[in-house]
Design a protein around this motif. Structure first.
Motif, mmCIF file in Angstrom:
data_model
loop_
_atom_site.group_PDB
_atom_site.id
_atom_site.type_symbol
_atom_site.label_atom_id
_atom_site.label_comp_id
_atom_site.label_asym_id
_atom_site.label_seq_id
_atom_site.Cartn_x
_atom_site.Cartn_y
_atom_site.Cartn_z
ATOM 1 N N ALA A 49 0.829 -1.217 0.000
ATOM 2 C CA ALA A 49 0.000 0.000 0.000
ATOM 3 C C ALA A 49 0.856 1.256 0.000
ATOM 4 C CB ALA A 49 -0.932 -0.009 1.203
ATOM 5 N N ILE A 50 1.944 1.234 0.747
ATOM 6 C CA ILE A 50 2.816 2.403 0.817
ATOM 7 C C ILE A 50 3.618 2.565 -0.473
ATOM 8 C CG2 ILE A 50 4.836 3.338 2.001
ATOM 9 C CD1 ILE A 50 3.631 2.235 4.583
ATOM 10 N N LEU A 51 4.094 1.450 -1.023
ATOM 11 C CA LEU A 51 4.912 1.535 -2.238
ATOM 12 C C LEU A 51 4.111 1.887 -3.483
ATOM 13 C CD1 LEU A 51 7.520 -1.303 -1.863
ATOM 14 C CD2 LEU A 51 7.879 1.139 -1.780
ATOM 15 N N PHE A 52 2.795 1.799 -3.396
ATOM 16 C CA PHE A 52 1.978 2.188 -4.550
ATOM 17 C C PHE A 52 2.258 3.637 -4.938
ATOM 18 C CE2 PHE A 52 -1.900 3.884 -6.444
ATOM 19 C CZ PHE A 52 -2.051 3.001 -7.498
ATOM 20 N N ALA A 53 2.342 4.512 -3.947
ATOM 21 C CA ALA A 53 2.614 5.928 -4.227
ATOM 22 C C ALA A 53 4.026 6.127 -4.784
ATOM 23 C CB ALA A 53 2.438 6.751 -2.958
ATOM 24 N N VAL A 54 4.990 5.381 -4.262
ATOM 25 C CA VAL A 54 6.369 5.501 -4.754
ATOM 26 C C VAL A 54 6.460 5.025 -6.200
ATOM 27 C CG1 VAL A 54 8.732 4.691 -4.413
ATOM 28 C CG2 VAL A 54 7.344 5.298 -2.448
ATOM 29 N N LEU A 55 5.817 3.917 -6.516
ATOM 30 C CA LEU A 55 5.852 3.405 -7.889
ATOM 31 C C LEU A 55 5.087 4.310 -8.856
ATOM 32 C CD1 LEU A 55 5.497 -0.400 -7.192
ATOM 33 C CD2 LEU A 55 7.523 0.810 -8.000
ATOM 34 N N ALA A 56 4.017 4.924 -8.397
ATOM 35 C CA ALA A 56 3.300 5.884 -9.245
ATOM 36 C C ALA A 56 4.166 7.103 -9.527
ATOM 37 C CB ALA A 56 1.993 6.302 -8.577
ATOM 38 N N TRP A 57 4.884 7.573 -8.525
ATOM 39 C CA TRP A 57 5.800 8.700 -8.701
ATOM 40 C C TRP A 57 6.918 8.327 -9.666
ATOM 41 C CZ3 TRP A 57 10.300 9.773 -5.070
ATOM 42 C CH2 TRP A 57 10.918 10.983 -5.389
ATOM 43 N N GLN A 58 7.454 7.125 -9.533
ATOM 44 C CA GLN A 58 8.514 6.668 -10.426
ATOM 45 C C GLN A 58 8.015 6.587 -11.866
ATOM 46 O OE1 GLN A 58 10.415 3.050 -9.228
ATOM 47 N NE2 GLN A 58 11.276 2.705 -11.227
ATOM 48 N N THR A 59 6.804 6.109 -12.067
ATOM 49 C CA THR A 59 6.229 6.034 -13.411
ATOM 50 C C THR A 59 6.045 7.425 -14.002
ATOM 51 O OG1 THR A 59 5.109 3.992 -12.821
ATOM 52 C CG2 THR A 59 4.263 5.181 -14.729
ATOM 53 N N LYS A 60 5.590 8.358 -13.201
ATOM 54 C CA LYS A 60 5.431 9.746 -13.674
ATOM 55 C C LYS A 60 6.769 10.333 -14.100
ATOM 56 C CE LYS A 60 3.454 14.014 -13.504
ATOM 57 N NZ LYS A 60 4.104 14.660 -14.601
ATOM 58 N N ILE A 61 7.805 10.101 -13.302
ATOM 59 C CA ILE A 61 9.140 10.597 -13.662
ATOM 60 C C ILE A 61 9.624 9.945 -14.952
ATOM 61 C CG2 ILE A 61 11.559 10.604 -12.955
ATOM 62 C CD1 ILE A 61 10.615 10.919 -10.084
ATOM 63 N N LEU A 62 9.416 8.638 -15.069
ATOM 64 C CA LEU A 62 9.879 7.921 -16.262
ATOM 65 C C LEU A 62 9.180 8.415 -17.523
ATOM 66 C CD1 LEU A 62 11.358 4.890 -17.009
ATOM 67 C CD2 LEU A 62 8.995 4.629 -17.675
ATOM 68 N N LEU A 63 7.892 8.666 -17.435
ATOM 69 C CA LEU A 63 7.156 9.098 -18.620
ATOM 70 C C LEU A 63 7.425 10.555 -18.980
ATOM 71 C CD1 LEU A 63 3.743 7.307 -18.025
ATOM 72 C CD2 LEU A 63 5.610 6.616 -19.522
ATOM 73 N N ASP A 64 7.916 11.340 -18.030
ATOM 74 C CA ASP A 64 8.210 12.753 -18.299
ATOM 75 C C ASP A 64 9.688 13.027 -18.537
ATOM 76 O OD1 ASP A 64 5.574 13.354 -18.057
ATOM 77 O OD2 ASP A 64 5.711 14.110 -16.006
ATOM 78 N N VAL A 65 10.517 12.005 -18.656
ATOM 79 C CA VAL A 65 11.961 12.214 -18.750
ATOM 80 C C VAL A 65 12.389 12.751 -20.123
ATOM 81 C CG1 VAL A 65 12.672 9.911 -19.507
ATOM 82 C CG2 VAL A 65 14.157 11.215 -18.003
#
Length: 173
Positions: A49-65
């Motif tokens: 549950a906690i890592l869901f937010a971290v993985l969503a943030w990582q995906t956002k960074i990856l798609l905006d790189v």
């Protein structure tokens, strides 16, 4: 599409943007498992549950790189659907190391324990050990009716007579 995935992952790793989500995951997991031991199911459920937010943030960074112009060129070159699919696959590939760290770190720091002899049994295990149960978790014999008023073993077929009693269908354990 493979080249587009490699390009996104290379840009994500070479710019150093992969370090922030990984560091955030390590900090969150260290705080979570630093307080004591927990059963594996409970511990992994909370960390997921906690890592869901971290993985969503990582995906956002990856798609905006990549720059906007480069993203538009990729969309024109391979098509909108394939470009979106490449982004999703790249996000999945980038998330695997974080997930592996989240699976291994609790065991390394001693935050997860296995059930021992002194631990109380789980409710599911105690119900199955005592024999068949009904919807109210009372022990019963196959021929005896259930004492609970809401159970269809007490009144077979009663749940079919009322449209408001559809929930009685799930009374069999």
């Amino acid at each position: 599409m493979t080249a587009l995935i490699r390009m996104r992952l290379a840009g994500f790793l070479q710019t150093g943007r992969a370090a922030a989500p990984l560091l955030a995951a390590l900090v969150v997991l260290s705080i979570l498992y630093g307080g004591g031991q927990a059963q594996a199911g409970e511990a992994y459920g909370v960390s997921a549950a906690i890592l869901f937010a971290v993985l969503a943030w990582q995906t956002k960074i990856l798609l905006d790189v990549e720059p906007d112009v480069q993203r538009r060129l990729g969309r024109v070159a391979v098509g909108a659907a394939r470009e979106s699919a490449a982004g999703i696959v790249a996000a999945l590939v980038a998330g695997l190391p974080v997930i592996l760290v989240a699976l291994v770190l609790p065991w390394l720091v001693g935050g997860v324990t296995t059930p021992g002899e002194g631990d109380p049994p789980s409710p599911r295990a105690s119900r199955s050990a005592s024999g068949p149960t009904c919807c109210c978790s009372c022990p019963r014999s196959p021929s005896a009716p259930c004492p609970a008023a809401r159970c269809r073993r007490r009144r077979p077929g009663a749940w079919r007579s009322s449209s408001a009693a559809w929930w009685r269908r799930s009374c069999w354990a």
